[in-house]
Every structure is written in C-alpha cells, then in structure tokens.
Design a protein around this motif. Sequence first.
Motif, PDB file in Angstrom:
ATOM      1  N   PHE A 156       2.706  39.649  30.061  1.00  0.00           N
ATOM      2  CA  PHE A 156       2.284  39.104  29.008  1.00  0.00           C
ATOM      3  C   PHE A 156       3.222  39.047  27.819  1.00  0.00           C
ATOM      4  O   PHE A 156       3.579  40.269  27.423  1.00  0.00           O
ATOM      5  CB  PHE A 156       0.987  39.956  28.650  1.00  0.00           C
ATOM      6  CG  PHE A 156      -0.081  39.901  29.698  1.00  0.00           C
ATOM      7  CD1 PHE A 156      -1.014  38.720  29.884  1.00  0.00           C
ATOM      8  CD2 PHE A 156      -0.043  40.805  30.706  1.00  0.00           C
ATOM      9  CE1 PHE A 156      -2.022  38.837  30.939  1.00  0.00           C
ATOM     10  CE2 PHE A 156      -1.038  40.735  31.612  1.00  0.00           C
ATOM     11  CZ  PHE A 156      -1.923  39.913  31.851  1.00  0.00           C
ATOM     12  N   PHE A 215       3.616  37.859  23.645  1.00  0.00           N
ATOM     13  CA  PHE A 215       2.974  37.284  22.321  1.00  0.00           C
ATOM     14  C   PHE A 215       3.998  37.081  21.409  1.00  0.00           C
ATOM     15  O   PHE A 215       5.071  37.381  21.383  1.00  0.00           O
ATOM     16  CB  PHE A 215       2.113  38.368  21.927  1.00  0.00           C
ATOM     17  CG  PHE A 215       0.968  38.648  22.955  1.00  0.00           C
ATOM     18  CD1 PHE A 215      -0.162  38.052  23.025  1.00  0.00           C
ATOM     19  CD2 PHE A 215       1.083  39.813  23.968  1.00  0.00           C
ATOM     20  CE1 PHE A 215      -1.179  38.433  23.838  1.00  0.00           C
ATOM     21  CE2 PHE A 215       0.292  40.050  24.832  1.00  0.00           C
ATOM     22  CZ  PHE A 215      -0.988  39.292  24.812  1.00  0.00           C
ATOM     23  N   ASP A 223       0.646  35.114  17.398  1.00  0.00           N
ATOM     24  CA  ASP A 223      -0.278  35.161  18.240  1.00  0.00           C
ATOM     25  C   ASP A 223      -1.425  36.621  17.700  1.00  0.00           C
ATOM     26  O   ASP A 223      -0.715  37.424  17.248  1.00  0.00           O
ATOM     27  CB  ASP A 223      -0.065  35.742  19.570  1.00  0.00           C
ATOM     28  CG  ASP A 223       0.723  34.678  20.326  1.00  0.00           C
ATOM     29  OD1 ASP A 223       0.317  33.326  19.769  1.00  0.00           O
ATOM     30  OD2 ASP A 223       1.647  34.886  20.985  1.00  0.00           O
ATOM     31  N   THR A 283      -5.223  39.125  22.897  1.00  0.00           N
ATOM     32  CA  THR A 283      -5.847  39.102  24.065  1.00  0.00           C
ATOM     33  C   THR A 283      -5.149  37.832  24.879  1.00  0.00           C
ATOM     34  O   THR A 283      -4.768  36.844  24.138  1.00  0.00           O
ATOM     35  CB  THR A 283      -7.398  38.743  23.898  1.00  0.00           C
ATOM     36  OG1 THR A 283      -7.440  37.407  23.073  1.00  0.00           O
ATOM     37  CG2 THR A 283      -8.080  39.841  23.405  1.00  0.00           C
ATOM     38  N   GLN A 284      -5.248  37.893  26.147  1.00  0.00           N
ATOM     39  CA  GLN A 284      -4.779  37.004  26.910  1.00  0.00           C
ATOM     40  C   GLN A 284      -4.920  37.084  28.299  1.00  0.00           C
ATOM     41  O   GLN A 284      -5.177  37.992  28.817  1.00  0.00           O
ATOM     42  CB  GLN A 284      -3.002  37.084  27.005  1.00  0.00           C
ATOM     43  CG  GLN A 284      -2.535  35.732  27.357  1.00  0.00           C
ATOM     44  CD  GLN A 284      -0.665  35.942  27.238  1.00  0.00           C
ATOM     45  OE1 GLN A 284      -0.223  36.200  28.309  1.00  0.00           O
ATOM     46  NE2 GLN A 284      -0.258  35.749  26.035  1.00  0.00           N
ATOM     47  N   SER A 285      -5.482  35.795  28.936  1.00  0.00           N
ATOM     48  CA  SER A 285      -5.647  35.765  30.192  1.00  0.00           C
ATOM     49  C   SER A 285      -4.890  35.068  31.306  1.00  0.00           C
ATOM     50  O   SER A 285      -4.263  34.186  30.541  1.00  0.00           O
ATOM     51  CB  SER A 285      -7.202  35.120  30.608  1.00  0.00           C
ATOM     52  OG  SER A 285      -8.112  36.005  29.985  1.00  0.00           O
ATOM     53  N   LYS A 286      -4.507  35.525  32.311  1.00  0.00           N
ATOM     54  CA  LYS A 286      -3.685  34.776  33.260  1.00  0.00           C
ATOM     55  C   LYS A 286      -4.338  34.764  34.518  1.00  0.00           C
ATOM     56  O   LYS A 286      -4.837  35.867  35.181  1.00  0.00           O
ATOM     57  CB  LYS A 286      -2.374  35.705  33.242  1.00  0.00           C
ATOM     58  CG  LYS A 286      -1.417  35.321  32.446  1.00  0.00           C
ATOM     59  CD  LYS A 286      -0.115  35.760  32.577  1.00  0.00           C
ATOM     60  CE  LYS A 286       0.893  35.312  31.743  1.00  0.00           C
ATOM     61  NZ  LYS A 286       2.363  35.368  31.983  1.00  0.00           N
ATOM     62  N   ASP A 291      -6.985  39.971  32.645  1.00  0.00           N
ATOM     63  CA  ASP A 291      -7.388  40.072  31.329  1.00  0.00           C
ATOM     64  C   ASP A 291      -6.816  41.199  30.429  1.00  0.00           C
ATOM     65  O   ASP A 291      -7.145  42.358  30.361  1.00  0.00           O
ATOM     66  CB  ASP A 291      -8.951  40.099  31.216  1.00  0.00           C
ATOM     67  CG  ASP A 291      -9.700  38.843  31.635  1.00  0.00           C
ATOM     68  OD1 ASP A 291      -9.073  37.683  31.528  1.00  0.00           O
ATOM     69  OD2 ASP A 291     -10.767  38.895  32.313  1.00  0.00           O
ATOM     70  N   SER A 308      -6.028  42.841  26.971  1.00  0.00           N
ATOM     71  CA  SER A 308      -6.568  43.038  25.364  1.00  0.00           C
ATOM     72  C   SER A 308      -5.990  44.361  24.960  1.00  0.00           C
ATOM     73  O   SER A 308      -5.623  45.378  25.800  1.00  0.00           O
ATOM     74  CB  SER A 308      -8.120  43.200  25.563  1.00  0.00           C
ATOM     75  OG  SER A 308      -8.436  44.393  26.351  1.00  0.00           O
ATOM     76  N   GLY A 324      -9.072  32.648  31.167  1.00  0.00           N
ATOM     77  CA  GLY A 324      -9.211  32.252  29.813  1.00  0.00           C
ATOM     78  C   GLY A 324     -10.142  31.244  29.555  1.00  0.00           C
ATOM     79  O   GLY A 324     -10.433  30.936  28.428  1.00  0.00           O
TER      80      GLY A 324
END
Lengths: 229, 461
Positions: free
Chosen positions: B74, B76, B80, B91-94, B131, B133, B229
């Motif tokens: 992840f 950023f 961000d 936060t980021q979803s992949k 997810d 976070s 996401g």
Amino acid sequence: MYTLNNVTKTYRGHTGELTALRNVTLTIPDGEWVAVQGPTGGGKSTLLQLLGALERPTSGRIDFGSDSTAVQLDALAEGRLASVRASQIGFIFQGFNLIPTLSALDNVMAGLRPIGIRGAEAARRAQEALEMVGLHDRVEHLPAALSGGQQQRVAIARALVKKPDVILADEPTGNLDEMMRLDIISLFERIWYEQSVTLVMVTHDSSVASRAQRILHLENGSLLADIAA
Amino acid sequence: MWLGYVFRELGQRRRQAAAVVAGIGVAVAVVVVISGVSQGLKSAQTDALASLYGVGTDVTVTKATPPGSGAPQFTFGKADGSSGSGSKQLTQSKLTVARGLATSDVSQVARVAAIPAVSSTAAVLMLDNYDFSGIIPDITGHVPSGDGAAADGPTGADGSGGSSFGVDTFSVAGVDVAHQTDAGLLAGASATAGRLFTAADIGQQVALVDAAYATENQLAVGGPVNIGGVDIPVVGLVSTPQGGVSTGANAYLPLDVAQTLSGLPGQITHVYVKAVSASDVAAVSAALRSQLPDAVVATQADLAGSITGTLTAANDLSSTLGQWLTLIALAAASIFAALFTVIGVSRRTREFGTLKALGWKNRHVSSQVVGETLVEGVLGALTGLALGGIAIVLINAFAPSFSASLSGTGVTAQIPLTVPLPIEAVGLAIALAVAAAVIAALAGTMRVARLRPSEALRSAE
C-alpha cells in the motif's frame, strides 16, 4: 472289582520324591464295603485317588471291572479315565465339594452331564436321587442354605445319580457332628445294601469302620493289615 | 443348567466379572470413538473438498504460480489521508489476485470445453480483498531544531513512532453466472437468505456473501459489502449443502464485475471442469495436461492431497495413531481379561477338580470358562458401545471445528467435526470384545487342562 498288583505311587516335587504308596497288592470284589484306615500321610487318600482313576500309579497294575468289561486303569489315557469316572465311579468328599452357586438339584445334575444325560431326564433322575437321601423338599436350596449333614446328603445323591459300580468316600463324616455322623453312616449302610454297590471309605473313625466288611490299614504307604470284619 | 451355572458364577464373582467387563468396555469404547472420529474426519474432508471446490467438480485447471508473488503493498502520497489532532488517518482497499494463484486468459475456458467428455465448465477469478487502515503521526511542516539535535517527534510506547496499522483480508470469487451451478464454488450451494445470481446480474455490481462470514461480520441481504473500495449491495447469503460448513470464498461477484474491480479484464484463475462420467475423469485430465502444458490440472484425488490445515493434521493423526490405539486397546483388554480369567480358574481349583473327579472332561470344564468369558465379552461390548456413544455425544456437543485450506490459495474453510456412531463400529466392538474374551478363555482353558482332578481330594485333606 479292583485288582491291584504291586502298585507304587511316587510324587516328584521341588523338595524331592515322596513315595505315598509302596507295592500294594490287593483285590476288592464287587459289592464289598471296605474301610481304609491309618495315620495321616499313610497313603489312604492316594489309594483312593488310584482307585478313583484320578491318578495313575508310578509302577504296578490296576484292573477295574468284571471280566468282560475290565479295564487296566494305569494304561488308560486321561480322556478314557474321565469316562470311567463319569459312568462307573461316584465320589464323596470330606468337605462335600458342592458347587456353591448351584442349587441342590443342579449339583446332583452335574454328575449326569459327562454321561450326556441333560434336561428333563437329568432333572427327573436328580430329583429321584435327592428323594432317596431324604432331601426332596430342599431341591432348590443353595448349599449355603443347607446344614452340613444335608450338604453331604446332596453329595451322596450326586454320587448315586449315575448309578455307579463303586462309591469312593474320603472321610465322609469328618466334618459332621455326632448326630449327623450317625445319620450319614446309616444312609451309607442303606445305600450299600439296597444298591449293591462297592463302597470304599477312608475314615479315621473306628465306629464307622466297624460297619464295613473289611478294614485295610495303611501306614507309611504300605498295606500293614487287611482285616475281614 | 449350563447357562444358569455361567450366570450364577458371574454373579458370585461380581467384582472380578465387573473388572473384566470394564476392561473390555473401555477398550471397545476407545475403538468406537476412534472409528467414529476417523469417519467424522473423512466426512469433514469430503465436506472440505465440496466447500473449497464445489460439489460435482471433477477437475480444476489453474496456472502455475509465478515466484515472488505475495501480499500487495500500500503506497500513500503526501496528500492522502485525513488529518486531525496531530495524526493522519489512512485507508485503502485493494482487490488483487489471490495469493499463490496466477491468472489466465478467459479464452482458456473454451479450450477446456472443447475437450471430449467434458460435460460443463465454470470459470472463476479468485481474488483477495485487502482493507488497509491506519493512523500515523501528522509530521507535515515539522522543522528540525538549529542545534543539530534530532527533533522530538512522537515515538509511541511500542516504538512504532505512534503509528497503528491494520489490514483486514477476505476472499472474493468472481463466478461465471451462467454456469454457477454446474461446477465450482457455488455448485450445490443454496441461498439461506435472498437469492443466488441470475443472468440479469451479469455486469451488475451485486454480491453474494458466505452465510457464516456474514454472521461473523454482521452483513445482511440489502446491506453493502465493501469490495475493492466500492460498496456493493448484498443480494444473497449462501451456504454449502453440508450446512455449517463455510463456502470456498467469503464473497462472490459476477465474473465480469470482479475482473473490472480488480483491474484484471478477461482474466480468470480457475476453470472448474465436470466430466460426462466418473470414468472419463482420467481421460479428461490427461487431455487437459496434454493440451494445456502450462496449466496445473488437478483431479478430486489430487485436490484431496492438496488440502492442508488442522483437518488434515487431525486426519493423519487419526489414521496412524488410531490404528496403534486400536491394537493397544485390543492387547490391553485381552491381557487384562486373560489375567483375571487365569486367576479366577486358579481360585476355583477345588471346584473344577471336583467336576473333573465327577467325570467332566477338559472340554466340559473349558466350556464353562469359555461361556463365562464370552458373557463377559458381550457385556464388555455393550458397556463399550454405551461408553463410546456417550463420548461421541460429548464430542459432538462441544463440536470442535477444523480449518482446511487449499495449498497456495489462501482459501480456508472451517469444517465442524460431526462424529457418527458408525454401524461397522458395532461389529468391530463385538469382534474386539469376542477376540479379547476368546484370548482370555484360551488362557483359562489352558489352565483348566493342566488342572489335576486329584486337587479336589487334596484340598479336602
């Protein structure tokens, strides 16, 4: 009929050899009542075991039976000895040796099992034998519920039920009080007379022995005296 | 008379008989439980296969995993995240291809379907959703002091510099809606709430969620599930036919939607293949291996071997240890019963000597001993079945569950262990008890054969 010729019995144990019977030669005719007496360790029980096909002699010969059906006990295999015991010999023990978990009737029936008589026929015969010894009202009692004299009567019924040629009794009154002793001896007398059976009885009691036709006196394994009464 | 004698003798020697019955009973119970657990584990393995691969799948086609594939990173930028109170929330979803798997072009499905004796095919794109976070200290604009000493930034009690990160992962399967019930993860599955996919769902952002996963994460039909996401409405909760067993993925999307969300257009990870008949499986798998040399072709038997986890470990343990425990139980029960029988015969020297003096042959006296030990054996079998039954009820009441995973895919199913009372265990228990009784009876009859009838007279002297 028994014919013993130069019979010797030696036991071999851890502490060495013990000769219980030495060169005994005698004849017991059919229907005779013989008392065997002598001190403890004199060979009385050993003689009874040999006559009863429970043991084989170390040397010598034992013939049993009448001429046509005579067998040589010392030469028979264990299975055949068991058959002779089952059909021709009745045992009565000093300690009664009843099976404690079986009723009087079942104890008597146990004498018929090895000769193949079972079920209703065995029960009928056992009932008759118990009536013969005066215990018709005690058939379902366990040994523990019977007096010593009654237990010995059951043992006598068990010996008689197969209609044997010979009854061998080892101190049959040894565990009984005076009253019961006389009672049992009277019973033996009656049976011997009515059944025409050969009766060999080991006893320390001279008053019992005096009822016999013949007294054998054994000491140190030897036949010391053979007395006709 | 014989049976009466048998039962009265056993009644007279209650303690000894009870000890023999208990010894045989415990051994029988051990065997019953081992047999039940073994069957339960085998059944669980079947459930695991059905869960991980779907009911009716004969062969799976995947692609060899490229070396070095692992969890996503992840990244950023400065802009961000959202700042506030001296910290920054990130936060980021992949949505990426599942770990240990590689993708193939969807055209492979047609090549597979063209192979003779292939009844149906179903393509799947197996993905992992991550997810991320976390909270990091907001150090934007912080200037070092002029004396050259290090600035006093936040350090945090755990040395993480005041940061806190967490990654939640769940599996997502993109399924071929047109063939979802033919083979693959949803074959045989049913909706416990809502519905399964329909043809109208192709191209639509709708999701199915595994019923067990939904319960665990408070997801419901009509509510959203965040995948890659994107909040996607849940249209159904799905469960395996086995009930209580989780399906092979936590969430399901139409294949085309999954490909789009993951940025893997036209890509799949699995082709699930159903052969015309069981006898065709070998030929189909051979043809697949021949025509798709880069593919990994696995039959049900291969799949069973590729399952790892506590279920496999327990099954291995049950297979190896179970056999030894059965043998040890038989040996211990036999020795125990034989010992007590020989002691019993020795104590009854006068009784058996008397019977022999009465003319009973060895076989007559032995039949008495055999009868008594056989009754003890039968009572031991019944006791063992009762004890084993109680143990099985207790095991099922606690219902331990095992995990099962497919090597390299990260797909895991929780399989509850249900131990049956197998019918063959009843036969096995009786056979074991009778074997122990026969061995005990043999020991007893050997002692009887050595017993001399003159013992009866001697004991009276």
